[in-house]
Motif scaffolding. Structure first.
Motif, PDB file in Angstrom:
ATOM      1  N   ALA A 182      -1.612  21.576 -13.553  1.00 40.53           N
ATOM      2  CA  ALA A 182      -1.355  20.803 -14.762  1.00 40.53           C
ATOM      3  C   ALA A 182      -2.644  20.763 -15.574  1.00 40.53           C
ATOM      4  O   ALA A 182      -3.625  20.151 -15.164  1.00 40.53           O
ATOM      5  CB  ALA A 182      -0.906  19.393 -14.394  1.00 40.53           C
ATOM      6  N   ASP A 183      -2.633  21.469 -16.700  1.00 39.59           N
ATOM      7  CA  ASP A 183      -3.841  21.599 -17.510  1.00 39.59           C
ATOM      8  C   ASP A 183      -3.815  20.525 -18.596  1.00 39.59           C
ATOM      9  O   ASP A 183      -3.153  20.680 -19.605  1.00 39.59           O
ATOM     10  CB  ASP A 183      -3.893  23.004 -18.125  1.00 39.59           C
ATOM     11  N   GLU A 184      -4.497  19.422 -18.372  1.00 37.26           N
ATOM     12  CA  GLU A 184      -4.527  18.288 -19.303  1.00 37.26           C
ATOM     13  C   GLU A 184      -3.110  17.868 -19.713  1.00 37.26           C
ATOM     14  O   GLU A 184      -2.799  17.822 -20.899  1.00 37.26           O
ATOM     15  CB  GLU A 184      -5.323  18.649 -20.561  1.00 37.26           C
ATOM     16  N   PRO A 185      -2.230  17.535 -18.762  1.00 36.19           N
ATOM     17  CA  PRO A 185      -0.830  17.299 -19.111  1.00 36.19           C
ATOM     18  C   PRO A 185      -0.598  16.054 -19.955  1.00 36.19           C
ATOM     19  O   PRO A 185       0.413  15.965 -20.633  1.00 36.19           O
ATOM     20  CB  PRO A 185      -0.146  17.153 -17.754  1.00 36.19           C
ATOM     21  N   VAL A 186      -1.503  15.081 -19.922  1.00 37.51           N
ATOM     22  CA  VAL A 186      -1.231  13.837 -20.645  1.00 37.51           C
ATOM     23  C   VAL A 186      -2.224  13.550 -21.762  1.00 37.51           C
ATOM     24  O   VAL A 186      -2.131  12.530 -22.426  1.00 37.51           O
ATOM     25  CB  VAL A 186      -1.193  12.617 -19.689  1.00 37.51           C
ATOM     26  N   SER A 187      -3.156  14.483 -22.022  1.00 28.74           N
ATOM     27  CA  SER A 187      -4.199  14.103 -22.979  1.00 28.74           C
ATOM     28  C   SER A 187      -3.688  14.107 -24.415  1.00 28.74           C
ATOM     29  O   SER A 187      -4.312  13.534 -25.288  1.00 28.74           O
ATOM     30  CB  SER A 187      -5.420  14.995 -22.836  1.00 28.74           C
ATOM     31  N   MET A 201       5.286  12.451 -12.662  1.00 24.79           N
ATOM     32  CA  MET A 201       4.610  13.457 -11.842  1.00 24.79           C
ATOM     33  C   MET A 201       4.429  12.979 -10.411  1.00 24.79           C
ATOM     34  O   MET A 201       4.577  13.745  -9.458  1.00 24.79           O
ATOM     35  CB  MET A 201       3.256  13.823 -12.466  1.00 24.79           C
ATOM     36  N   MET A 202       4.123  11.680 -10.253  1.00 22.91           N
ATOM     37  CA  MET A 202       3.937  11.161  -8.894  1.00 22.91           C
ATOM     38  C   MET A 202       5.263  11.076  -8.147  1.00 22.91           C
ATOM     39  O   MET A 202       5.317  11.355  -6.950  1.00 22.91           O
ATOM     40  CB  MET A 202       3.242   9.801  -8.951  1.00 22.91           C
ATOM     41  N   ASP A 203       6.344  10.709  -8.857  1.00 24.99           N
ATOM     42  CA  ASP A 203       7.661  10.671  -8.216  1.00 24.99           C
ATOM     43  C   ASP A 203       8.068  12.051  -7.727  1.00 24.99           C
ATOM     44  O   ASP A 203       8.564  12.224  -6.613  1.00 24.99           O
ATOM     45  CB  ASP A 203       8.719  10.164  -9.208  1.00 24.99           C
ATOM     46  N   LEU A 204       7.852  13.061  -8.592  1.00 24.28           N
ATOM     47  CA  LEU A 204       8.242  14.425  -8.225  1.00 24.28           C
ATOM     48  C   LEU A 204       7.418  14.919  -7.047  1.00 24.28           C
ATOM     49  O   LEU A 204       7.908  15.647  -6.188  1.00 24.28           O
ATOM     50  CB  LEU A 204       8.067  15.356  -9.423  1.00 24.28           C
ATOM     51  N   GLN A 205       6.154  14.505  -7.016  1.00 26.31           N
ATOM     52  CA  GLN A 205       5.306  14.900  -5.894  1.00 26.31           C
ATOM     53  C   GLN A 205       5.874  14.363  -4.586  1.00 26.31           C
ATOM     54  O   GLN A 205       5.956  15.081  -3.593  1.00 26.31           O
ATOM     55  CB  GLN A 205       3.897  14.362  -6.114  1.00 26.31           C
ATOM     56  N   ASP A 206       6.300  13.092  -4.613  1.00 29.96           N
ATOM     57  CA  ASP A 206       6.889  12.503  -3.411  1.00 29.96           C
ATOM     58  C   ASP A 206       8.178  13.214  -3.023  1.00 29.96           C
ATOM     59  O   ASP A 206       8.426  13.495  -1.865  1.00 29.96           O
ATOM     60  CB  ASP A 206       7.205  11.015  -3.652  1.00 29.96           C
ATOM     61  N   GLU A 207       9.009  13.517  -4.028  1.00 32.32           N
ATOM     62  CA  GLU A 207      10.328  14.064  -3.732  1.00 32.32           C
ATOM     63  C   GLU A 207      10.264  15.505  -3.231  1.00 32.32           C
ATOM     64  O   GLU A 207      10.927  15.869  -2.271  1.00 32.32           O
ATOM     65  CB  GLU A 207      11.198  13.981  -4.986  1.00 32.32           C
ATOM     66  N   PHE A 208       9.454  16.334  -3.882  1.00 30.77           N
ATOM     67  CA  PHE A 208       9.439  17.754  -3.532  1.00 30.77           C
ATOM     68  C   PHE A 208       8.227  18.161  -2.697  1.00 30.77           C
ATOM     69  O   PHE A 208       8.082  19.330  -2.371  1.00 30.77           O
ATOM     70  CB  PHE A 208       9.448  18.604  -4.806  1.00 30.77           C
ATOM     71  N   GLY A 209       7.347  17.231  -2.396  1.00 29.91           N
ATOM     72  CA  GLY A 209       6.135  17.582  -1.663  1.00 29.91           C
ATOM     73  C   GLY A 209       5.244  18.541  -2.431  1.00 29.91           C
ATOM     74  O   GLY A 209       4.634  19.436  -1.849  1.00 29.91           O
ATOM     75  N   LEU A 210       5.190  18.361  -3.751  1.00 33.61           N
ATOM     76  CA  LEU A 210       4.397  19.266  -4.576  1.00 33.61           C
ATOM     77  C   LEU A 210       2.908  19.009  -4.389  1.00 33.61           C
ATOM     78  O   LEU A 210       2.487  17.903  -4.099  1.00 33.61           O
ATOM     79  CB  LEU A 210       4.718  19.024  -6.058  1.00 33.61           C
ATOM     80  N   SER A 211       2.128  20.082  -4.583  1.00 32.65           N
ATOM     81  CA  SER A 211       0.686  19.908  -4.665  1.00 32.65           C
ATOM     82  C   SER A 211       0.288  20.127  -6.114  1.00 32.65           C
ATOM     83  O   SER A 211       0.802  21.026  -6.767  1.00 32.65           O
ATOM     84  CB  SER A 211      -0.026  20.927  -3.789  1.00 32.65           C
ATOM     85  N   TYR A 212      -0.601  19.293  -6.606  1.00 30.18           N
ATOM     86  CA  TYR A 212      -1.052  19.440  -7.984  1.00 30.18           C
ATOM     87  C   TYR A 212      -2.508  19.867  -8.038  1.00 30.18           C
ATOM     88  O   TYR A 212      -3.335  19.390  -7.266  1.00 30.18           O
ATOM     89  CB  TYR A 212      -0.957  18.105  -8.737  1.00 30.18           C
ATOM     90  N   VAL A 213      -2.803  20.759  -8.971  1.00 25.20           N
ATOM     91  CA  VAL A 213      -4.188  20.938  -9.405  1.00 25.20           C
ATOM     92  C   VAL A 213      -4.215  20.300 -10.786  1.00 25.20           C
ATOM     93  O   VAL A 213      -3.594  20.800 -11.718  1.00 25.20           O
ATOM     94  CB  VAL A 213      -4.592  22.421  -9.476  1.00 25.20           C
ATOM     95  N   PHE A 214      -4.864  19.156 -10.899  1.00 28.67           N
ATOM     96  CA  PHE A 214      -4.768  18.334 -12.090  1.00 28.67           C
ATOM     97  C   PHE A 214      -6.066  18.469 -12.882  1.00 28.67           C
ATOM     98  O   PHE A 214      -7.112  17.981 -12.478  1.00 28.67           O
ATOM     99  CB  PHE A 214      -4.544  16.880 -11.657  1.00 28.67           C
ATOM    100  N   ILE A 215      -5.967  19.209 -13.992  1.00 24.76           N
ATOM    101  CA  ILE A 215      -7.154  19.455 -14.795  1.00 24.76           C
ATOM    102  C   ILE A 215      -7.221  18.399 -15.884  1.00 24.76           C
ATOM    103  O   ILE A 215      -6.263  18.216 -16.634  1.00 24.76           O
ATOM    104  CB  ILE A 215      -7.095  20.863 -15.413  1.00 24.76           C
ATOM    105  N   SER A 216      -8.331  17.686 -15.987  1.00 25.35           N
ATOM    106  CA  SER A 216      -8.388  16.596 -16.950  1.00 25.35           C
ATOM    107  C   SER A 216      -9.830  16.276 -17.303  1.00 25.35           C
ATOM    108  O   SER A 216     -10.754  16.618 -16.579  1.00 25.35           O
ATOM    109  CB  SER A 216      -7.724  15.360 -16.355  1.00 25.35           C
ATOM    110  N   HIS A 217      -9.994  15.624 -18.445  1.00 24.54           N
ATOM    111  CA  HIS A 217     -11.331  15.120 -18.751  1.00 24.54           C
ATOM    112  C   HIS A 217     -11.329  13.604 -18.721  1.00 24.54           C
ATOM    113  O   HIS A 217     -12.354  12.980 -18.906  1.00 24.54           O
ATOM    114  CB  HIS A 217     -11.791  15.633 -20.116  1.00 24.54           C
ATOM    115  N   ASP A 218     -10.164  13.009 -18.455  1.00 24.84           N
ATOM    116  CA  ASP A 218     -10.038  11.561 -18.505  1.00 24.84           C
ATOM    117  C   ASP A 218     -10.211  10.987 -17.103  1.00 24.84           C
ATOM    118  O   ASP A 218      -9.342  11.094 -16.254  1.00 24.84           O
ATOM    119  CB  ASP A 218      -8.662  11.188 -19.069  1.00 24.84           C
TER     120      ASP A 218
END
Lengths: 342, 322
Positions: A182-187, A201-218
């Motif tokens: 996720a490249d700055e998904p909420v900025s 995003m957190m709900d989906l992570q729980d449901e599907f067991g996703l791993s995120y690479v979360f790119i952000s400056h915030d």
């Protein structure tokens, strides 16, 4: 294969991306080290956050992980399979498992396509599902991300920024990926909508067991969502560790400066402002030694000549996996100087 | 007498009211923060103070005075003299608000020439002095630079130099740091606050970053869909919000949640031109809304120092009053 290995989804070793830049007819070619030697492990269901200012190479890293760009050097393995030595066909298969969400939901959706066909396009390309099966799948994912069935036949311009980002997330989920970059998904979103998308995003992570690479400056978003954090500066990792290590016990002068520059709502949480002079140096002409030395209050001659390597924090035994690239921290110069200044 | 005083200022485009009867004042030497999501009318209200709303936009106000001078009644020529010298503005995107065809020096000197006298040499010296004031290293060599040769932070410093060129008494900064990195944001905000203190300017800081406003503003105004829903001293508004919208905004910040818990997201989005509800504009999204809220628009309660536009303002524990 032991327990920890089977949970390991993505493993990067010494990833590098160097670009050759022509500066003019008679001038020599210069190498820009956009990403210079990055290693990390990403486990199933975890979030790795990559933090840094613009130009530090975080988006380039995201593009390498999704195989939009091929790294110049290094190893990248998904579930033990090396992504870079595979044949084209095998690579195409693996690409399905690592998806990306882009920063700007206004630019990343084709304005001429309906939401339905945007979502089904990955299925058309990668699977042999029939038309009705594709629609069924699209509708089920749309429901998961909080879009209504009637949105299926609408165009992107009919949606708000937050809804568009939901569509982009739905598109990322169409092929049942393991990893989402996720490249700055909420900025680009307002705070109240940002909260909705982060929750999703957190709900989906729980449901599907996703791993995120979360790119952000915030940093306040990162502190909320990340398990592990990597702070980058001019293509290199300067500090890497778990969220607790980084936010409660930051060591690198750059991390300290970033944290102190982030505005805080509650007066108790505000840190003493560490003023950083100047800006990120040009990657065309990086300073010798530590890339941060021009803006660092602790820089000495060694910092200006010798590039620090990423090493374990030696000062505290119990700190597992807290990596820092700084001479001043290794030599324990930082603690004394802070007291001296105060 | 306040430096700037607005009373029932509205800006409408056709039938759509982008700004709906807002009133506030700015004192000399005060930092006023205006916060709100996109589409809440923050920028439009400040553009109307500068007189920058073009046709078909229409500005109307019961009172719009700067230093006891009525901005609406004065001739256009006089108003243009005032804006740019006594009232100045900094825009959000420094990269696009500078003209790419002219050098930085030319653009600063142009601003000086419009409002002040002086020969070429004096103007140049003044431009160099301004660039020094905003912390640009080697200002003499920067005068000949074009905007594309500057980074975002540098461009914003140049914009600030231009806006303080004529020693304004009121500076309106519209999202001055949104396009910048955090470390640069900290530099620019420190610079603005330092200039504001030194020159005892009034500073209107428009932003969507609540934490930023909490750090620097004395008073704060919260806007929602063109209306002011809450106003008051910054510390009070952020510690004990009285309007459900302010409370929800604060709760949706990641720093308000502990650990990886879910964020308290406000459902829905800011209503646009075609979906403005009846009654209170927040009612479709408000957790406390009653039938009364959905029918009747609430009036502003409290004096001008601490106002809230809600039928059932929240008490100190964050619960709606009965």
């Amino acid at each position: 294969m032991n327990e920890s290995d089977s949970r390991l989804i993505l493993k990067a070793e010494n990833l590098k991306q160097h670009y050759h830049v022509k500066q003019g007819l008679l001038k020599p070619e210069v190498t820009v080290k956009a990403v210079d030697g990055i290693s990390f492990n990403l486990e199933k269901g975890k979030t790795l956050a990559v933090v840094g200012e613009s130009g530090c190479g975080k988006s380039t890293l995201g593009r390498m992980l999704t195989m939009i760009e091929t790294p110049t050097e290094g190893r990248l393995a998904h579930l033990g399979e090396d992504l870079l030595t595979l044949t084209k066909d095998a690579q195409a298969k693996l690409r399905q498992k690592i998806q990306i969400i882009f920063q700007n939901p206004y630019g990343s959706l084709n304005p001429r396509k309906k939401i339905g066909s945007i979502l089904e396009e990955p299925l058309v390309i990668n699977t042999s599902l029939s038309k009705s099966e594709r629609k069924e799948k699209a509708l089920s994912i749309m429901e998961k991300v909080g879009l209504k069935a009637e949105h299926y036949d609408r165009y992107p311009h009919m949606f708000s920024g937050g809804q568009r980002q939901r569509i982009a997330i739905a598109r990322g989920l169409m092929l049942d990926p393991n990893v989402i970059v996720a490249d700055e998904p909420v900025s680009a979103l307002d705070v109240s909508v940002q909260a909705q998308v982060l929750n999703l995003m957190m709900d989906l992570q729980d449901e599907f067991g996703l791993s995120y690479v979360f790119i952000s400056h915030d940093l306040s978003v990162v502190e909320h969502i990340a398990d592990d954090v990597m702070v980058m500066y001019l293509g290199k990792v300067v500090e890497q560790g778990s969220r607790e290590q980084l936010f409660e016990n930051p060591k690198h002068p750059y991390t300290l400066a970033l944290l102190s520059s982030t505005p805080q709502l509650s007066p108790e949480k505000r840190r003493q402002r560490i003023k950083l002079e100047g800006e990120l140096p040009s990657p065309l002409n990086p300073p010798s030694g530590c890339a941060f030395n021009g803006r660092c209050a602790y820089a000495n001659d060694r910092c200006r000549s010798e590039t620090p390597t990423l090493r374990l924090d030696s000062s505290e035994e119990q700190e597992q996996g807290h990596l820092i690239a700084c001479h001043a921290v290794a030599e324990k110069r930082i603690g004394t100087l802070v007291e001296g200044a105060a | 007498m306040s430096l700037l005083q607005l009373e029932n200022l509205s800006v409408s485009f056709g039938n759509f009211r982008a700004v709906d009867n807002i009133s506030y004042k700015v004192e000399e030497g005060e930092v006023l923060g205006i916060v709100g999501e996109s589409g809440s009318g923050k920028s439009v209200s400040s553009l109307s103070i500068m007189g920058l709303i073009d046709f078909p936009g229409k500005v109307s106000a019961d009172q719009l005075t700067f230093d006891s001078q009525d901005l609406q009644a004065m001739p256009e020529k006089q108003r243009r003299k005032l804006t740019g010298s006594d009232i100045a503005m900094i825009f959000q995107d420094p990269m696009t608000s500078l003209n790419p065809c002219f050098t930085v020096g030319y653009q600063i000197i142009e601003a000086l020439k419009t409002h002040q006298d002086g020969n070429k040499k004096e103007l140049k010296a003044r431009a160099i002095e301004l660039l020094t004031q905003v912390g640009i290293p080697a200002p003499e060599s920067r005068l000949g630079n074009y905007p594309h040769q500057l980074s975002g932070g540098m461009s914003q410093r140049v914009m600030i130099a231009m806006s303080i060129a004529c020693d304004p008494r009121l500076l309106i900064a519209d999202e001055p740091t949104t396009a910048l990195d955090v470390t640069i944001q900290a530099q620019i905000i420190d610079l603005l606050v330092e200039l504001q203190r030194k020159k005892q300017m009034g500073l209107v800081l428009i932003t969507h970053d609540l934490a930023l406003v909490a750090e620097v503003a004395h008073r704060v105004i919260v806007m929602y869909a063109g209306q002011i829903v809450e106003s008051g001293p910054a510390s009070e508004v952020f510690s004990t919000p009285k309007h459900p919208y302010t409370q929800a905004l604060l709760a949706s910040l990641p720093e308000s949640a502990s650990g990886k818990a879910r964020l308290e997201a406000l459902p829905g989005v800011v209503p646009g031109q075609y979906d403005r509800p009846l009654g209170c504009l927040l009612s479709p999204r408000c957790p406390y809304a009653t039938d009364h809220c959905r029918k009747v628009e609430p009036a502003n309660q409290g004096d001008l120092d601490r106002q809230v536009k809600c039928h059932t303002p929240l008490d100190s524990e964050g619960r709606p009053a009965a």
